[in-house]
Design an enzyme around this catalytic site. Sequence first.
Site, PDB file in Angstrom:
ATOM      1  N   GLU A 196      -4.736   3.109   6.634  1.00 51.49           N
ATOM      2  CA  GLU A 196      -4.560   3.032   5.191  1.00 51.49           C
ATOM      3  C   GLU A 196      -5.203   4.235   4.508  1.00 51.49           C
ATOM      4  O   GLU A 196      -4.765   4.685   3.456  1.00 51.49           O
ATOM      5  CB  GLU A 196      -5.194   1.734   4.667  1.00 51.49           C
TER       6      GLU A 196
ATOM      7  N   SER B  93     -11.159  -0.910   3.687  1.00 52.11           N
ATOM      8  CA  SER B  93     -10.262  -1.191   4.814  1.00 52.11           C
ATOM      9  C   SER B  93      -9.630   0.103   5.316  1.00 52.11           C
ATOM     10  O   SER B  93      -8.944   0.793   4.563  1.00 52.11           O
ATOM     11  CB  SER B  93      -9.174  -2.180   4.389  1.00 52.11           C
TER      12      SER B  93
ATOM     13  N   ARG C 244       0.833  -1.212   0.000  1.00 54.58           N
ATOM     14  CA  ARG C 244       0.000   0.000   0.000  1.00 54.58           C
ATOM     15  C   ARG C 244       0.863   1.257   0.000  1.00 54.58           C
ATOM     16  O   ARG C 244       0.516   2.276   0.602  1.00 54.58           O
ATOM     17  CB  ARG C 244      -0.959   0.016   1.207  1.00 54.58           C
TER      18      ARG C 244
END
Length: 337
Positions: free
Chosen positions: A332, A237, A163
Amino acid sequence: MPHILENATLKGYNTFGIDVSARWLSSFGSQEELTALLRDFSNRPLLILGGGSNILFTRDVDGLVLRNEIKGIEVVREDGHYVYVRAGAGENWHVFVQHALQRNWAGLENLSLIPGSVGAAPMQNIGAYGVEIKEVFYELSAYHLDEHKVYTFSLNDCAFGYRESVFKRRYKGQFVILDVTFRLSKVPKLHTEYGAIREELDKMGIEKPTIQAVSEAVIRIRQSKLPDPAQIGNAGSFFKNPTVPAGEFARLRDAFPGIVGYPVDGGVKLAAGWLIEQCGWKGYRKGDAGCHARQALVLVNYGQAGGREIYDLSEEILQSVKARFGVELEREVNIIG
């Protein structure tokens, strides 16, 4: 020149549905339009907005918000094994995936139904069900906001990680991605071993899956686990899955025999959702801010929650996981505030 709105709401442009406003709001569909807007708003705070699916606003934006709406999908070249496909950064990600599947171009099927835009995909190296963007990425074009020049970034230039990319750290706020070129395969190499894909294919009665069948399985799994942002505000998420050294995982496994972890380079990746659920957050709700009942990784806005309420909830979750497991989670979602 694109139309410019003043004191405009951003509620419809972020999947959390947070009702904040921008001092100025506009969009651009080309490099030329972007250049013109930057010239007219020089020295003003700037925020580039894609699909708004990985962002949490905790305050109004006292500056210029520009929505990237550069469109277009074209084959730039192909050989015996691959098709090189360029897509405008403003294209909807799932629409682009479906475009590829309809033409039997393989590589994106596991990334079906991920919200957001094409331009946002390489920024955080999106991934799902055993596949990451870096595996199909070829290059991208990005506009330097200060130099007013276009640069080409190769796979190595982007320094993709979990990520992560250079656009989230080293070059944060310096570039606007204009288009992305992907190297898609003419001969599929299916990834069905991750998560519940194989099980879902069995439920569908498919013994010899195609890329289209894998995509459908992924879509069914995502729809069963994740809330639709059109129904409940969320950004998917909210936290990354943390990685700990193997020795630390052994200690945690002794103390918590049910802990979920997967070997990766550098240690063991833990399931953040499991950690959060063990701390009692799954299904939690305070006002209109909450933790989803089916997936503890997903924070939600049930209607009128403010960004600060959701952020404060995420902070409580971080602290509780650290206190119980000694593990630090990382958000995130990008926080604007």
